[in-house]
Design a protein around this motif. Structure first.
Motif, PDB file in Angstrom:
ATOM      1  N   TYR A 170       0.846  -1.191   0.000  1.00 13.89           N
ATOM      2  CA  TYR A 170       0.000   0.000   0.000  1.00 13.89           C
ATOM      3  C   TYR A 170       0.881   1.240   0.000  1.00 13.89           C
ATOM      4  N   ARG A 202       2.834  -3.986  -8.560  1.00 17.33           N
ATOM      5  CA  ARG A 202       1.503  -4.595  -8.498  1.00 17.33           C
ATOM      6  C   ARG A 202       1.525  -5.985  -7.893  1.00 17.33           C
ATOM      7  N   GLY A 208      -2.236  -1.080  -3.477  1.00  9.91           N
ATOM      8  CA  GLY A 208      -3.419  -0.310  -3.119  1.00  9.91           C
ATOM      9  C   GLY A 208      -3.054   1.104  -2.714  1.00  9.91           C
ATOM     10  N   GLN A 247      -3.993   4.023  -0.199  1.00 12.97           N
ATOM     11  CA  GLN A 247      -4.736   4.159   1.052  1.00 12.97           C
ATOM     12  C   GLN A 247      -5.123   5.613   1.306  1.00 12.97           C
ATOM     13  N   THR A 265      -8.632   6.534  -8.186  1.00 10.80           N
ATOM     14  CA  THR A 265      -8.964   5.516  -9.190  1.00 10.80           C
ATOM     15  C   THR A 265      -8.325   5.847 -10.543  1.00 10.80           C
ATOM     16  N   ASP A 273      -4.513  -1.165  -7.984  1.00 12.72           N
ATOM     17  CA  ASP A 273      -5.277  -2.415  -8.025  1.00 12.72           C
ATOM     18  C   ASP A 273      -6.458  -2.389  -7.060  1.00 12.72           C
ATOM     19  N   LEU A 274      -6.343  -1.556  -6.027  1.00 15.16           N
ATOM     20  CA  LEU A 274      -7.461  -1.423  -5.088  1.00 15.16           C
ATOM     21  C   LEU A 274      -7.336  -0.104  -4.333  1.00 15.16           C
ATOM     22  N   ILE A 275      -8.420   0.253  -3.658  1.00 19.77           N
ATOM     23  CA  ILE A 275      -8.448   1.429  -2.769  1.00 19.77           C
ATOM     24  C   ILE A 275      -8.637   0.928  -1.347  1.00 19.77           C
ATOM     25  N   ASP A 276      -7.813   1.428  -0.427  1.00 21.77           N
ATOM     26  CA  ASP A 276      -7.921   1.036   0.973  1.00 21.77           C
ATOM     27  C   ASP A 276      -8.277   2.260   1.811  1.00 21.77           C
ATOM     28  N   THR A 301     -10.880  -1.995   0.248  1.00 18.27           N
ATOM     29  CA  THR A 301     -10.533  -2.717   1.472  1.00 18.27           C
ATOM     30  C   THR A 301     -10.413  -1.718   2.609  1.00 18.27           C
TER      31      THR A 301
END
Length: 328
Positions: A40, A67, A70, A72, A89, A94-97, A139
Protein backbone atom coordinates in the motif's frame (compact mmCIF):
# COMPACT_ATOMS: atom_id res chain seq x y z
CA UNK A 1 -6.02 -19.08 -2.96
CA UNK A 2 -6.70 -15.74 -1.23
CA UNK A 3 -8.39 -13.23 -3.53
CA UNK A 4 -9.43 -9.59 -3.22
CA UNK A 5 -11.91 -9.17 -6.04
CA UNK A 6 -10.07 -10.71 -8.98
CA UNK A 7 -6.62 -10.11 -7.50
CA UNK A 8 -4.97 -13.44 -6.67
CA UNK A 9 -2.56 -13.22 -3.73
CA UNK A 10 -1.45 -16.82 -3.21
CA UNK A 11 -2.20 -19.18 -0.34
CA UNK A 12 -1.09 -17.00 2.58
CA UNK A 13 -0.18 -13.49 1.44
CA UNK A 14 2.18 -11.17 3.29
CA UNK A 15 1.17 -7.52 3.09
CA UNK A 16 3.35 -4.46 3.59
CA UNK A 17 1.64 -1.98 5.91
CA UNK A 18 1.04 1.60 4.81
CA UNK A 19 3.38 3.60 7.06
CA UNK A 20 3.56 7.37 6.97
CA UNK A 21 6.95 8.68 5.82
CA UNK A 22 8.15 5.09 5.33
CA UNK A 23 6.07 3.22 2.71
CA UNK A 24 7.17 5.36 -0.24
CA UNK A 25 8.15 3.89 -3.65
CA UNK A 26 11.87 3.40 -2.73
CA UNK A 27 10.96 1.46 0.43
CA UNK A 28 8.24 -0.49 -1.39
CA UNK A 29 10.76 -1.46 -4.09
CA UNK A 30 13.06 -3.22 -1.61
CA UNK A 31 10.10 -4.88 0.14
CA UNK A 32 8.70 -6.13 -3.17
CA UNK A 33 12.13 -7.61 -3.95
CA UNK A 34 12.07 -9.12 -0.45
CA UNK A 35 8.82 -10.97 -1.14
CA UNK A 36 5.86 -8.74 -0.18
CA UNK A 37 2.69 -9.96 -1.94
CA UNK A 38 0.56 -6.82 -1.62
CA UNK A 39 1.66 -3.31 -0.76
CA UNK A 40 0.00 0.00 0.00
CA UNK A 41 1.01 3.60 -0.46
CA UNK A 42 1.57 5.79 2.57
CA UNK A 43 -1.82 6.97 3.72
CA UNK A 44 -2.99 9.92 1.66
CA UNK A 45 -5.11 12.80 2.92
CA UNK A 46 -8.39 13.05 1.03
CA UNK A 47 -8.39 16.79 1.78
CA UNK A 48 -4.91 17.05 0.27
CA UNK A 49 -6.01 15.29 -2.92
CA UNK A 50 -9.05 17.53 -3.30
CA UNK A 51 -6.86 20.64 -2.81
CA UNK A 52 -4.36 19.21 -5.30
CA UNK A 53 -1.62 19.45 -2.64
CA UNK A 54 1.77 18.48 -4.08
CA UNK A 55 2.72 16.12 -1.25
CA UNK A 56 -0.56 14.20 -1.48
CA UNK A 57 -0.35 14.00 -5.28
CA UNK A 58 3.22 12.67 -5.15
CA UNK A 59 2.07 9.86 -2.89
CA UNK A 60 -0.11 8.64 -5.76
CA UNK A 61 3.04 7.59 -7.65
CA UNK A 62 2.87 3.87 -8.33
CA UNK A 63 4.96 1.70 -10.63
CA UNK A 64 4.07 -1.38 -12.67
CA UNK A 65 6.49 -3.71 -10.87
CA UNK A 66 4.77 -2.93 -7.55
CA UNK A 67 1.50 -4.59 -8.50
CA UNK A 68 -0.70 -5.52 -6.85
CA UNK A 69 -0.73 -2.24 -4.97
CA UNK A 70 -3.42 -0.31 -3.12
CA UNK A 71 -3.78 3.42 -2.54
CA UNK A 72 -4.74 4.16 1.05
CA UNK A 73 -6.94 7.17 1.83
CA UNK A 74 -7.98 8.81 5.07
CA UNK A 75 -10.34 11.67 5.86
CA UNK A 76 -13.16 12.87 8.08
CA UNK A 77 -15.64 14.13 5.46
CA UNK A 78 -17.75 11.65 3.50
CA UNK A 79 -18.03 13.74 0.33
CA UNK A 80 -14.30 14.50 0.32
CA UNK A 81 -13.50 10.81 0.73
CA UNK A 82 -15.83 9.95 -2.14
CA UNK A 83 -14.19 12.54 -4.41
CA UNK A 84 -10.67 11.47 -3.40
CA UNK A 85 -11.53 7.85 -4.27
CA UNK A 86 -12.44 9.03 -7.77
CA UNK A 87 -9.10 10.85 -8.08
CA UNK A 88 -7.15 7.84 -6.78
CA UNK A 89 -8.96 5.52 -9.19
CA UNK A 90 -7.65 7.57 -12.14
CA UNK A 91 -4.03 6.53 -11.48
CA UNK A 92 -5.12 2.89 -11.84
CA UNK A 93 -4.06 1.13 -8.63
CA UNK A 94 -5.28 -2.42 -8.02
CA UNK A 95 -7.46 -1.42 -5.09
CA UNK A 96 -8.45 1.43 -2.77
CA UNK A 97 -7.92 1.04 0.97
CA UNK A 98 -9.54 3.16 3.67
CA UNK A 99 -7.59 3.98 6.82
CA UNK A 100 -9.73 3.64 9.95
CA UNK A 101 -6.75 2.70 12.08
CA UNK A 102 -4.25 5.56 12.26
CA UNK A 103 -4.01 6.58 15.94
CA UNK A 104 -1.82 9.70 15.68
CA UNK A 105 -3.31 12.93 16.99
CA UNK A 106 -2.96 14.89 13.74
CA UNK A 107 -5.28 12.34 12.10
CA UNK A 108 -7.54 10.96 14.84
CA UNK A 109 -8.20 14.32 16.49
CA UNK A 110 -9.46 15.67 13.18
CA UNK A 111 -12.09 12.95 13.02
CA UNK A 112 -10.22 10.70 10.59
CA UNK A 113 -8.34 7.38 10.89
CA UNK A 114 -9.14 5.55 14.14
CA UNK A 115 -11.53 8.33 15.20
CA UNK A 116 -14.21 6.75 13.01
CA UNK A 117 -14.26 3.79 15.43
CA UNK A 118 -16.25 6.13 17.70
CA UNK A 119 -18.91 6.66 15.03
CA UNK A 120 -19.73 3.39 13.30
CA UNK A 121 -22.77 4.74 11.37
CA UNK A 122 -20.55 7.45 9.82
CA UNK A 123 -17.84 4.88 9.10
CA UNK A 124 -20.41 2.74 7.27
CA UNK A 125 -21.71 5.70 5.24
CA UNK A 126 -18.19 6.82 4.34
CA UNK A 127 -17.18 3.32 3.27
CA UNK A 128 -20.32 2.94 1.17
CA UNK A 129 -19.61 6.26 -0.57
CA UNK A 130 -16.07 5.11 -1.46
CA UNK A 131 -17.29 1.69 -2.67
CA UNK A 132 -19.78 3.43 -4.99
CA UNK A 133 -17.17 5.93 -6.23
CA UNK A 134 -14.82 3.36 -7.76
CA UNK A 135 -14.91 0.22 -9.89
CA UNK A 136 -11.87 -1.07 -7.96
CA UNK A 137 -12.04 -3.38 -4.93
CA UNK A 138 -12.24 -1.42 -1.67
CA UNK A 139 -10.53 -2.72 1.47
CA UNK A 140 -10.27 -1.35 5.01
CA UNK A 141 -7.57 -1.25 7.68
CA UNK A 142 -8.69 -0.61 11.24
CA UNK A 143 -8.17 -1.45 14.91
CA UNK A 144 -10.05 -3.44 17.56
CA UNK A 145 -11.90 -0.33 18.75
CA UNK A 146 -11.29 3.09 20.23
CA UNK A 147 -10.47 1.90 23.77
CA UNK A 148 -10.72 -1.07 26.08
CA UNK A 149 -14.47 -0.47 26.62
CA UNK A 150 -15.41 -0.17 22.95
CA UNK A 151 -13.83 -3.07 21.08
CA UNK A 152 -16.43 -3.16 18.33
CA UNK A 153 -14.44 -4.83 15.55
CA UNK A 154 -16.84 -7.78 15.23
CA UNK A 155 -19.77 -5.46 14.46
CA UNK A 156 -17.56 -3.30 12.22
CA UNK A 157 -16.43 -6.30 10.16
CA UNK A 158 -20.00 -7.46 9.47
CA UNK A 159 -21.33 -4.02 8.62
CA UNK A 160 -18.45 -3.13 6.31
CA UNK A 161 -18.65 -6.46 4.53
CA UNK A 162 -22.38 -5.91 4.04
CA UNK A 163 -21.79 -2.68 2.15
CA UNK A 164 -19.19 -4.14 -0.15
CA UNK A 165 -15.61 -4.07 1.15
CA UNK A 166 -13.59 -6.98 -0.20
CA UNK A 167 -10.97 -7.49 2.54
CA UNK A 168 -10.29 -6.27 6.08
CA UNK A 169 -6.99 -5.80 7.90
CA UNK A 170 -7.21 -5.58 11.68
CA UNK A 171 -4.44 -4.23 13.92
CA UNK A 172 -4.62 -5.98 17.30
CA UNK A 173 -4.68 -2.83 19.43
CA UNK A 174 -7.17 -0.09 20.29
CA UNK A 175 -6.57 3.53 19.33
CA UNK A 176 -5.85 4.43 22.95
CA UNK A 177 -3.04 1.84 23.05
CA UNK A 178 -1.32 3.48 20.07
CA UNK A 179 1.64 1.08 19.50
CA UNK A 180 2.23 0.25 23.17
CA UNK A 181 1.80 -3.07 24.90
CA UNK A 182 1.33 -6.33 23.09
CA UNK A 183 -1.06 -6.68 20.17
CA UNK A 184 -4.06 -8.87 21.06
CA UNK A 185 -5.12 -11.04 18.14
CA UNK A 186 -7.97 -12.79 19.99
CA UNK A 187 -10.70 -10.66 18.42
CA UNK A 188 -9.03 -10.89 15.01
CA UNK A 189 -9.42 -14.66 15.31
CA UNK A 190 -13.08 -14.25 16.34
CA UNK A 191 -13.81 -12.12 13.28
CA UNK A 192 -12.21 -14.76 11.07
CA UNK A 193 -14.25 -17.52 12.75
CA UNK A 194 -17.56 -15.69 12.25
CA UNK A 195 -19.51 -17.78 9.69
CA UNK A 196 -21.03 -14.58 8.27
CA UNK A 197 -17.62 -13.25 7.25
CA UNK A 198 -16.69 -14.30 3.71
CA UNK A 199 -14.01 -11.72 2.86
CA UNK A 200 -10.28 -12.22 3.59
CA UNK A 201 -9.22 -11.17 7.09
CA UNK A 202 -5.60 -10.08 7.55
CA UNK A 203 -3.96 -9.72 10.96
CA UNK A 204 -1.52 -6.97 11.86
CA UNK A 205 0.56 -6.16 14.93
CA UNK A 206 3.88 -7.36 16.37
CA UNK A 207 4.77 -9.95 13.71
CA UNK A 208 8.56 -9.68 13.76
CA UNK A 209 9.78 -13.23 13.11
CA UNK A 210 8.98 -16.28 10.96
CA UNK A 211 8.17 -18.29 14.10
CA UNK A 212 5.61 -15.76 15.27
CA UNK A 213 4.05 -15.58 11.79
CA UNK A 214 3.51 -19.36 11.79
CA UNK A 215 2.21 -19.39 15.36
CA UNK A 216 -0.34 -16.63 14.68
CA UNK A 217 -1.36 -18.14 11.33
CA UNK A 218 -2.17 -21.42 13.07
CA UNK A 219 -3.68 -19.95 16.22
CA UNK A 220 -5.94 -17.30 14.70
CA UNK A 221 -6.67 -18.72 11.23
CA UNK A 222 -6.18 -15.43 9.40
CA UNK A 223 -5.94 -15.37 5.60
CA UNK A 224 -2.66 -13.46 5.64
CA UNK A 225 -0.48 -11.15 7.70
CA UNK A 226 0.35 -7.47 7.34
CA UNK A 227 3.85 -6.47 8.41
CA UNK A 228 4.85 -2.92 9.28
CA UNK A 229 7.66 -1.91 11.59
CA UNK A 230 9.50 -5.26 11.31
CA UNK A 231 10.13 -4.57 7.60
CA UNK A 232 11.89 -1.24 8.22
CA UNK A 233 15.54 -1.85 7.42
CA UNK A 234 14.76 -5.55 7.09
CA UNK A 235 12.82 -6.25 3.87
CA UNK A 236 14.11 -9.83 4.07
CA UNK A 237 11.40 -10.55 6.66
CA UNK A 238 8.96 -11.46 3.87
CA UNK A 239 11.15 -14.11 2.24
CA UNK A 240 12.17 -15.47 5.66
CA UNK A 241 8.54 -15.95 6.71
CA UNK A 242 7.61 -17.57 3.39
CA UNK A 243 10.54 -19.97 3.56
CA UNK A 244 9.74 -20.92 7.17
CA UNK A 245 6.05 -21.51 6.40
CA UNK A 246 6.96 -23.78 3.48
CA UNK A 247 9.87 -25.70 4.98
CA UNK A 248 9.96 -25.15 8.75
CA UNK A 249 13.55 -23.98 8.33
CA UNK A 250 15.00 -20.57 9.15
CA UNK A 251 16.95 -18.85 6.39
CA UNK A 252 20.41 -17.54 7.17
CA UNK A 253 20.20 -13.80 7.93
CA UNK A 254 21.36 -11.46 5.17
CA UNK A 255 25.11 -10.95 4.91
CA UNK A 256 26.75 -7.57 5.29
CA UNK A 257 27.13 -7.52 1.48
CA UNK A 258 23.37 -8.08 1.03
CA UNK A 259 22.55 -5.37 3.56
CA UNK A 260 24.81 -2.89 1.79
CA UNK A 261 23.40 -3.83 -1.61
CA UNK A 262 19.76 -3.31 -0.57
CA UNK A 263 20.55 -0.16 1.42
CA UNK A 264 22.28 1.25 -1.68
CA UNK A 265 19.32 0.37 -3.90
CA UNK A 266 17.00 2.07 -1.41
CA UNK A 267 19.22 5.17 -1.34
CA UNK A 268 19.58 5.42 -5.12
CA UNK A 269 15.84 5.06 -5.72
CA UNK A 270 15.16 7.62 -2.99
CA UNK A 271 17.48 10.15 -4.64
CA UNK A 272 16.07 9.41 -8.10
CA UNK A 273 12.47 9.80 -6.92
CA UNK A 274 12.79 12.79 -4.58
CA UNK A 275 15.97 14.51 -5.72
CA UNK A 276 19.30 14.35 -3.93
CA UNK A 277 18.62 16.69 -1.00
CA UNK A 278 15.24 15.27 0.03
CA UNK A 279 16.14 11.70 -0.94
CA UNK A 280 19.17 11.76 1.36
CA UNK A 281 17.22 13.43 4.16
CA UNK A 282 14.49 10.78 4.09
CA UNK A 283 16.96 7.88 4.03
CA UNK A 284 18.45 8.94 7.36
CA UNK A 285 15.76 7.17 9.36
CA UNK A 286 16.63 3.82 7.76
CA UNK A 287 20.38 3.34 8.39
CA UNK A 288 20.13 2.24 12.02
CA UNK A 289 17.54 -0.39 11.05
CA UNK A 290 19.58 -1.78 8.15
CA UNK A 291 22.52 -2.43 10.47
CA UNK A 292 20.68 -3.14 13.71
CA UNK A 293 22.67 -5.30 16.09
CA UNK A 294 26.03 -4.55 14.49
CA UNK A 295 28.62 -3.65 17.11
CA UNK A 296 30.42 -0.32 16.75
CA UNK A 297 27.98 0.91 14.10
CA UNK A 298 27.17 4.14 15.92
CA UNK A 299 30.08 6.14 14.47
CA UNK A 300 29.19 5.00 10.94
CA UNK A 301 25.55 5.93 11.51
CA UNK A 302 26.50 9.42 12.67
CA UNK A 303 28.52 9.92 9.49
CA UNK A 304 25.73 8.55 7.30
CA UNK A 305 23.19 10.86 8.92
CA UNK A 306 25.47 13.88 8.51
CA UNK A 307 26.48 13.11 4.90
CA UNK A 308 25.02 15.52 2.35
CA UNK A 309 25.77 13.86 -0.99
CA UNK A 310 24.97 10.49 -2.53
CA UNK A 311 28.66 9.94 -3.38
CA UNK A 312 29.68 10.53 0.25
CA UNK A 313 27.08 8.04 1.53
CA UNK A 314 28.20 5.41 -0.99
CA UNK A 315 31.79 5.89 0.21
CA UNK A 316 30.77 5.44 3.85
CA UNK A 317 28.73 2.32 3.00
CA UNK A 318 31.80 0.90 1.24
CA UNK A 319 33.78 1.51 4.44
CA UNK A 320 31.02 -0.21 6.45
CA UNK A 321 31.25 -3.25 4.19
CA UNK A 322 35.05 -3.40 4.44
CA UNK A 323 35.02 -2.98 8.23
CA UNK A 324 32.49 -5.74 8.94
CA UNK A 325 33.85 -8.09 6.27
CA UNK A 326 37.29 -8.04 7.91
CA UNK A 327 35.68 -8.85 11.28
CA UNK A 328 34.18 -12.11 9.99
Amino acid sequence: MVKIGKIELGEFPLLLAPMEDVSDPPFRAVCKAGGADLMYTEFISSEGLIRDAAKSKQKLDIFEYERPIGIQLFGSDIETMRASAEIATQVNPDLIDINYGCPVKQVACKGAGAALLQDIPKMVKMTEAVVKATHLPVTVKTRLGWDENSKNIEEVAERLQDIGIQALTIHGRTRVQMYKGEADWTLIGKVKENPRIKIPIFGNGDIDSPQKALEYKNRYGVDGIMIGRAAIGYPWIFREIKHFLQTGELLTPPTIEERIEICLKHLQFSVKWKGERLGILEMRRHYASYFKGFENFKSFRMRLVEASSEAEIIQILNEVEQYYTTLV
